[in-house]
Design a protein around this motif. Structure first.
Motif, PDB file in Angstrom:
ATOM      1  N   THR A  97       0.872  -1.174   0.000  1.00 15.53           N
ATOM      2  CA  THR A  97       0.000   0.000   0.000  1.00 15.53           C
ATOM      3  C   THR A  97       0.904   1.217   0.000  1.00 15.53           C
ATOM      4  N   ILE A  98       0.671   2.111  -0.948  1.00 14.70           N
ATOM      5  CA  ILE A  98       1.504   3.314  -1.016  1.00 14.70           C
ATOM      6  C   ILE A  98       0.674   4.502  -0.542  1.00 14.70           C
ATOM      7  N   LEU A  99       1.205   5.213   0.434  1.00 21.48           N
ATOM      8  CA  LEU A  99       0.498   6.380   0.955  1.00 21.48           C
ATOM      9  C   LEU A  99       1.301   7.635   0.631  1.00 21.48           C
ATOM     10  N   ASN A 100       0.653   8.597  -0.023  1.00 18.37           N
ATOM     11  CA  ASN A 100       1.331   9.859  -0.330  1.00 18.37           C
ATOM     12  C   ASN A 100       1.120  10.821   0.843  1.00 18.37           C
ATOM     13  N   GLU A 101       1.950  10.634   1.881  1.00 16.53           N
ATOM     14  CA  GLU A 101       1.789  11.429   3.104  1.00 16.53           C
ATOM     15  C   GLU A 101       3.147  11.783   3.696  1.00 16.53           C
ATOM     16  N   ASP A 102       3.108  12.757   4.609  1.00  9.41           N
ATOM     17  CA  ASP A 102       4.291  13.104   5.385  1.00  9.41           C
ATOM     18  C   ASP A 102       4.332  12.153   6.588  1.00  9.41           C
ATOM     19  N   ILE A 103       5.400  11.408   6.741  1.00 15.00           N
ATOM     20  CA  ILE A 103       5.468  10.409   7.817  1.00 15.00           C
ATOM     21  C   ILE A 103       5.288  11.059   9.191  1.00 15.00           C
ATOM     22  N   LEU A 104       5.686  12.335   9.326  1.00 16.17           N
ATOM     23  CA  LEU A 104       5.583  12.982  10.635  1.00 16.17           C
ATOM     24  C   LEU A 104       4.135  13.366  10.973  1.00 16.17           C
ATOM     25  N   LYS A 105       3.264  13.317   9.947  1.00 13.09           N
ATOM     26  CA  LYS A 105       1.862  13.674  10.211  1.00 13.09           C
ATOM     27  C   LYS A 105       0.944  12.455  10.123  1.00 13.09           C
ATOM     28  N   CYS A 106       1.559  11.317   9.907  1.00 11.71           N
ATOM     29  CA  CYS A 106       0.810  10.100   9.626  1.00 11.71           C
ATOM     30  C   CYS A 106       0.401   9.412  10.937  1.00 11.71           C
ATOM     31  N   ASP A 107      -0.828   8.884  11.010  1.00 12.74           N
ATOM     32  CA  ASP A 107      -1.240   8.135  12.205  1.00 12.74           C
ATOM     33  C   ASP A 107      -0.800   6.674  12.030  1.00 12.74           C
ATOM     34  N   ILE A 108       0.419   6.397  12.473  1.00 11.39           N
ATOM     35  CA  ILE A 108       0.988   5.065  12.224  1.00 11.39           C
ATOM     36  C   ILE A 108       0.271   4.003  13.060  1.00 11.39           C
ATOM     37  N   ASN A 109      -0.161   4.381  14.270  1.00 16.20           N
ATOM     38  CA  ASN A 109      -0.896   3.409  15.096  1.00 16.20           C
ATOM     39  C   ASN A 109      -2.159   2.915  14.374  1.00 16.20           C
ATOM     40  N   LYS A 110      -2.810   3.842  13.664  1.00 12.64           N
ATOM     41  CA  LYS A 110      -4.033   3.478  12.940  1.00 12.64           C
ATOM     42  C   LYS A 110      -3.692   2.467  11.829  1.00 12.64           C
TER      43      LYS A 110
END
Ligand code: SAM
Length: 286
Positions: A97-110
């Protein structure tokens, strides 16, 4: 699927998409199959694992991850790279799965809850060096369920993560990393393994998450405030640096009494204390 660890294949993709490197995103793509294989070996990933990759670039390491893991989530900030990944280099894989996001703003727990039922994941990445520390601290402080983090970082930062008292590299990052994990440098990587070449040496470091943290301060937030204050003014005595810090509301007398109770010199600097001693000091001051 063409292996992008072979420089000619990377060049072909860059030309095909007329890709322009963005310096601000720390884009240095790996072009060495030995280094890629080493990272995969050292990460210990298996077909049971979900892997989070931070900054897939053109998908060089992602291809290896897709071959070796059950499921891969790759978070990439640069939108120009997304069509390269989805239409070309990762098109053959159905476990990414590719997400076009900033890792620092990403909800990784989700993401971990959705893709791995909240069970521990492995993080593998050739990190953008300009945000190495916030990425690592974000993973630890947000309590993302993690087995291990295997990452390419600047050599100097890798040294800082695994150093102890008495070394010039010892600091707040060393203590934070060692509080949460056991660090081990597993490879040194020269600039010619990347395109374009970075100006600094690099190293692959594996951080294996502790099941139980090695020390258990009553208030770990206070311990880290004390650590930060101690290293903000590392040439000053601990008594003075804590007294000067607005973050740590303690008097010189209180620090002095705590040091005495710990059997430490009144002129000791923070850089001489172990993690265990910082935990004790924090408990005495809390
Ligand atoms: N994994 C690729 C490789 O090994 O060739 C690329 C690694 S390159 C050192 C770092 C990657 O992180 C780049 O693709 C860059 O665009 C991406 N990146 C930079 N900042 C990011 C951020 N805040 N969030 C997600 N990705 C980021």
């Amino acid at each position: 699927m063409a292996n992008l660890g072979i420089p000619a294949n990377t060049i072909a993709i860059l030309n095909k998409y007329k890709f322009v490197f963005q310096k601000k995103y720390g884009q240095n793509f790996l072009i060495d199959t030995h280094v890629l294989e080493r990272i995969i070996d050292e990460s210990g990933i298996t077909k049971e694992d979900m892997v989070l990759e931070i900054g897939p670039g053109i998908g060089t390491m992602t291809q290896y991850l897709c071959e070796n893991a059950r499921e891969v989530v790759a978070v990439e900030i640069d939108k120009m790279l997304i069509p390269i990944l989805t239409d070309d280099t990762l098109k053959a894989y159905d476990n990414v799965t590719i997400l076009n996001e900033d890792i620092l703003k990403c909800d990784i727990n989700k993401i971990v809850n959705e893709k791995n039922s909240g069970k521990p994941i492995k993080v593998v990445a050739n990190l953008p060096y300009y945000i190495t520390t916030p990425i690592i601290m974000g993973l630890f402080e947000n309590e993302v369920p993690i087995d291990s983090i295997t990452i390419m970082v600047q050599k100097e930062v890798a040294d800082r993560m695994q150093s102890g008292p008495g070394s010039k590299d010892y600091g707040a990052l060393s203590l934070a990393v060692q509080y949460y994990s056991e660090p081990k440098v597993v490879a040194n990587v020269p600039p010619n393994c990347f395109m374009p070449r970075p100006n600094v040496g690099s190293a692959v470091i594996r951080l294996t998450r502790h099941k139980d943290c090695p020390v258990k301060p009553k208030n770990d937030k206070l311990m880290f405030k004390i650590i930060r204050a101690a290293f903000n003014q590392r040439r000053k005595t601990l008594i003075n640096s804590l007294n000067n810090s607005p973050e740590v509301p303690v008097t010189k007398e209180q620090v002095s009494m705590a040091l005495e109770e710990m059997g430490l010199s009144q002129t000791i600097r923070g850089e001489a204390l172990t993690l265990e001693q910082f935990a004790t000091l924090s408990d005495l001051l809390s």
